[in-house]
Design a protein around this motif. Sequence first.
Motif, PDB file in Angstrom:
ATOM      1  N   LYS A  59       0.816  -1.211   0.000  1.00 37.53           N
ATOM      2  CA  LYS A  59       0.000   0.000   0.000  1.00 37.53           C
ATOM      3  C   LYS A  59       0.851   1.263   0.000  1.00 37.53           C
ATOM      4  CE  LYS A  59      -2.301   0.931   3.780  1.00 37.53           C
ATOM      5  NZ  LYS A  59      -3.351   0.938   4.828  1.00 37.53           N
ATOM      6  N   VAL A  60       1.964   1.208   0.724  1.00 33.73           N
ATOM      7  CA  VAL A  60       2.783   2.405   0.886  1.00 33.73           C
ATOM      8  C   VAL A  60       3.666   2.683  -0.322  1.00 33.73           C
ATOM      9  CG1 VAL A  60       4.748   3.330   2.177  1.00 33.73           C
ATOM     10  CG2 VAL A  60       2.783   2.416   3.397  1.00 33.73           C
ATOM     11  N   THR A  61       4.190   1.629  -0.951  1.00 37.34           N
ATOM     12  CA  THR A  61       5.176   1.814  -2.009  1.00 37.34           C
ATOM     13  C   THR A  61       4.703   2.717  -3.154  1.00 37.34           C
ATOM     14  OG1 THR A  61       6.202  -0.311  -1.509  1.00 37.34           O
ATOM     15  CG2 THR A  61       6.639   0.630  -3.674  1.00 37.34           C
ATOM     16  N   PRO A  62       3.535   2.492  -3.762  1.00 33.28           N
ATOM     17  CA  PRO A  62       3.115   3.382  -4.857  1.00 33.28           C
ATOM     18  C   PRO A  62       2.932   4.822  -4.401  1.00 33.28           C
ATOM     19  CG  PRO A  62       1.818   1.359  -4.831  1.00 33.28           C
ATOM     20  CD  PRO A  62       2.560   1.394  -3.549  1.00 33.28           C
ATOM     21  N   SER A  63       2.329   5.010  -3.213  1.00 28.38           N
ATOM     22  CA  SER A  63       2.105   6.370  -2.728  1.00 28.38           C
ATOM     23  C   SER A  63       3.415   7.058  -2.372  1.00 28.38           C
ATOM     24  CB  SER A  63       1.177   6.333  -1.502  1.00 28.38           C
ATOM     25  OG  SER A  63       0.809   7.638  -1.120  1.00 28.38           O
ATOM     26  N   MET A  64       4.361   6.315  -1.795  1.00 24.46           N
ATOM     27  CA  MET A  64       5.662   6.897  -1.469  1.00 24.46           C
ATOM     28  C   MET A  64       6.395   7.285  -2.744  1.00 24.46           C
ATOM     29  SD  MET A  64       7.292   7.649   1.365  1.00 24.46           S
ATOM     30  CE  MET A  64       6.946   6.470   2.686  1.00 24.46           C
ATOM     31  N   ARG A  65       6.289   6.451  -3.768  1.00 28.63           N
ATOM     32  CA  ARG A  65       6.913   6.760  -5.056  1.00 28.63           C
ATOM     33  C   ARG A  65       6.347   8.070  -5.612  1.00 28.63           C
ATOM     34  NH1 ARG A  65       5.296   2.618  -7.660  1.00 28.63           N
ATOM     35  NH2 ARG A  65       7.112   1.295  -7.253  1.00 28.63           N
ATOM     36  N   GLU A  66       5.031   8.205  -5.525  1.00 31.70           N
ATOM     37  CA  GLU A  66       4.394   9.433  -6.016  1.00 31.70           C
ATOM     38  C   GLU A  66       4.816  10.649  -5.200  1.00 31.70           C
ATOM     39  OE1 GLU A  66       0.169   8.005  -7.990  1.00 31.70           O
ATOM     40  OE2 GLU A  66       0.201   8.529  -5.871  1.00 31.70           O
ATOM     41  N   LEU A  67       4.942  10.477  -3.886  1.00 27.54           N
ATOM     42  CA  LEU A  67       5.309  11.605  -3.034  1.00 27.54           C
ATOM     43  C   LEU A  67       6.710  12.115  -3.345  1.00 27.54           C
ATOM     44  CD1 LEU A  67       3.933  10.865   0.561  1.00 27.54           C
ATOM     45  CD2 LEU A  67       3.419  12.825  -0.897  1.00 27.54           C
ATOM     46  N   GLU A 142     -16.685  14.070  -1.178  1.00 25.15           N
ATOM     47  CA  GLU A 142     -15.344  14.582  -0.906  1.00 25.15           C
ATOM     48  C   GLU A 142     -14.923  14.342   0.536  1.00 25.15           C
ATOM     49  OE1 GLU A 142     -14.604  18.377  -3.803  1.00 25.15           O
ATOM     50  OE2 GLU A 142     -16.135  18.645  -2.237  1.00 25.15           O
ATOM     51  N   LEU A 143     -15.878  14.144   1.426  1.00 25.98           N
ATOM     52  CA  LEU A 143     -15.561  13.996   2.852  1.00 25.98           C
ATOM     53  C   LEU A 143     -14.654  12.801   3.143  1.00 25.98           C
ATOM     54  CD1 LEU A 143     -18.983  14.926   4.518  1.00 25.98           C
ATOM     55  CD2 LEU A 143     -16.997  16.388   4.071  1.00 25.98           C
ATOM     56  N   PRO A 144     -14.891  11.619   2.552  1.00 22.31           N
ATOM     57  CA  PRO A 144     -13.985  10.494   2.835  1.00 22.31           C
ATOM     58  C   PRO A 144     -12.572  10.706   2.301  1.00 22.31           C
ATOM     59  CG  PRO A 144     -16.075   9.724   1.923  1.00 22.31           C
ATOM     60  CD  PRO A 144     -16.028  11.197   1.707  1.00 22.31           C
ATOM     61  N   ARG A 145     -12.379  11.710   1.438  1.00 25.35           N
ATOM     62  CA  ARG A 145     -11.066  11.977   0.860  1.00 25.35           C
ATOM     63  C   ARG A 145     -10.400  13.202   1.484  1.00 25.35           C
ATOM     64  NH1 ARG A 145     -12.030  13.458  -4.595  1.00 25.35           N
ATOM     65  NH2 ARG A 145     -14.283  13.619  -4.327  1.00 25.35           N
ATOM     66  N   LEU A 146     -11.038  13.768   2.506  1.00 24.26           N
ATOM     67  CA  LEU A 146     -10.577  15.017   3.111  1.00 24.26           C
ATOM     68  C   LEU A 146      -9.474  14.766   4.147  1.00 24.26           C
ATOM     69  CD1 LEU A 146     -10.969  18.107   3.549  1.00 24.26           C
ATOM     70  CD2 LEU A 146     -12.766  17.519   5.214  1.00 24.26           C
ATOM     71  N   VAL A 147      -8.479  15.646   4.152  1.00 22.55           N
ATOM     72  CA  VAL A 147      -7.371  15.582   5.115  1.00 22.55           C
ATOM     73  C   VAL A 147      -7.134  16.986   5.665  1.00 22.55           C
ATOM     74  CG1 VAL A 147      -4.910  15.123   5.449  1.00 22.55           C
ATOM     75  CG2 VAL A 147      -6.249  13.662   3.938  1.00 22.55           C
ATOM     76  N   ARG A 148      -6.961  17.060   6.969  1.00 16.80           N
ATOM     77  CA  ARG A 148      -6.581  18.324   7.599  1.00 16.80           C
ATOM     78  C   ARG A 148      -5.216  18.157   8.260  1.00 16.80           C
ATOM     79  NH1 ARG A 148      -9.504  21.505  12.728  1.00 16.80           N
ATOM     80  NH2 ARG A 148      -8.118  23.340  12.691  1.00 16.80           N
ATOM     81  N   MET A 149      -4.248  18.959   7.837  1.00 24.37           N
ATOM     82  CA  MET A 149      -2.917  18.935   8.431  1.00 24.37           C
ATOM     83  C   MET A 149      -2.731  20.177   9.288  1.00 24.37           C
ATOM     84  SD  MET A 149      -0.210  17.629   5.545  1.00 24.37           S
ATOM     85  CE  MET A 149      -0.375  16.016   4.762  1.00 24.37           C
ATOM     86  N   THR A 167      -8.805   9.593  -4.220  1.00 20.89           N
ATOM     87  CA  THR A 167      -9.651   8.486  -3.767  1.00 20.89           C
ATOM     88  C   THR A 167      -9.431   8.287  -2.270  1.00 20.89           C
ATOM     89  OG1 THR A 167      -7.992   6.760  -4.142  1.00 20.89           O
ATOM     90  CG2 THR A 167      -9.428   7.338  -5.997  1.00 20.89           C
ATOM     91  N   LYS A 168     -10.348   7.567  -1.637  1.00 19.76           N
ATOM     92  CA  LYS A 168     -10.208   7.261  -0.218  1.00 19.76           C
ATOM     93  C   LYS A 168      -9.002   6.359   0.021  1.00 19.76           C
ATOM     94  CE  LYS A 168     -12.756   5.409   3.733  1.00 19.76           C
ATOM     95  NZ  LYS A 168     -14.036   4.815   4.212  1.00 19.76           N
ATOM     96  N   GLU A 169      -8.743   5.444  -0.915  1.00 18.45           N
ATOM     97  CA  GLU A 169      -7.600   4.554  -0.785  1.00 18.45           C
ATOM     98  C   GLU A 169      -6.283   5.325  -0.857  1.00 18.45           C
ATOM     99  OE1 GLU A 169     -11.149   2.485  -1.622  1.00 18.45           O
ATOM    100  OE2 GLU A 169     -10.199   4.066  -2.828  1.00 18.45           O
ATOM    101  N   LYS A 170      -6.206   6.305  -1.752  1.00 16.95           N
ATOM    102  CA  LYS A 170      -4.996   7.118  -1.840  1.00 16.95           C
ATOM    103  C   LYS A 170      -4.810   7.961  -0.590  1.00 16.95           C
ATOM    104  CE  LYS A 170      -3.807   7.647  -6.676  1.00 16.95           C
ATOM    105  NZ  LYS A 170      -3.408   8.616  -7.722  1.00 16.95           N
TER     106      LYS A 170
END
Length: 236
Positions: A59-67, A142-149, A167-170
């Motif tokens: 799960k982490v590898t694709p997202s880390m690559r994108e980051l 949009e709520l399931p995809r929302l992030v507050r930092m 997406t919620k998965e991302k």
Amino acid sequence: LAAAFYIRARPRGTMQCGVCCHDDSASSIEVTNNIISVGDVVVPLPSTAEKEQDTLVAKVTPSMRELFKGRSITVVRLASRDARLERLSSSLRVSADGRQLRLDMPDTKLVLRVVEISDIYVIEDGRNAFPKRVLENLEENELPRLVRMLYSISGGEPNSLYLVDETKEKRAALLECMRILYAGAERQARQAAKAASRMKLQDLALPVPPSSSSIESALPSNTSLEPSPMSTAQAE
């Protein structure tokens, strides 16, 4: 952010997954001996079910690559004159050493250290974790995809950054990546602070007084350390 990671590395061997950094430098995700490393970021892992290791790394590898390369994300910002929300198509990227987060928006850029992020909220944490104006102006999907930092640059006033992922998965993978990066950056900061403290203690250490033999060796050969008769008489 520095919460426990629910995986346990295999006691033997190493799992390695390629990660392409934005500067085209070679990097990788490695999991071995209860440690996960992403480039310069090294994070110890607690014990848990071994089978969950594959799930997290996958799960982490694709997202880390994108980051590391730079990934698309939407910034949600309250308009200054009314209650409307501005949706800004932006790019989110992590520096090659994993210590800085960079957000490129159409009209500005935000660069902050990962350790300056104090907390991250999602809608599952409760609607009271978000301002009412933000929730009222978002679509339901949009709520399931929302992030507050929550972050504070150089100890200044706290600020909030609102992001809507694709997406919620991302979004879930992004949170896992941020936990790993935060734990690694925090560990590096502690090590740097300890090193600086040791250097300061060394600088404050009192110098060793020179011995009499070293003083004598520095004097001319015809110089005596014994008091002269004249100085002895004057003292009497």
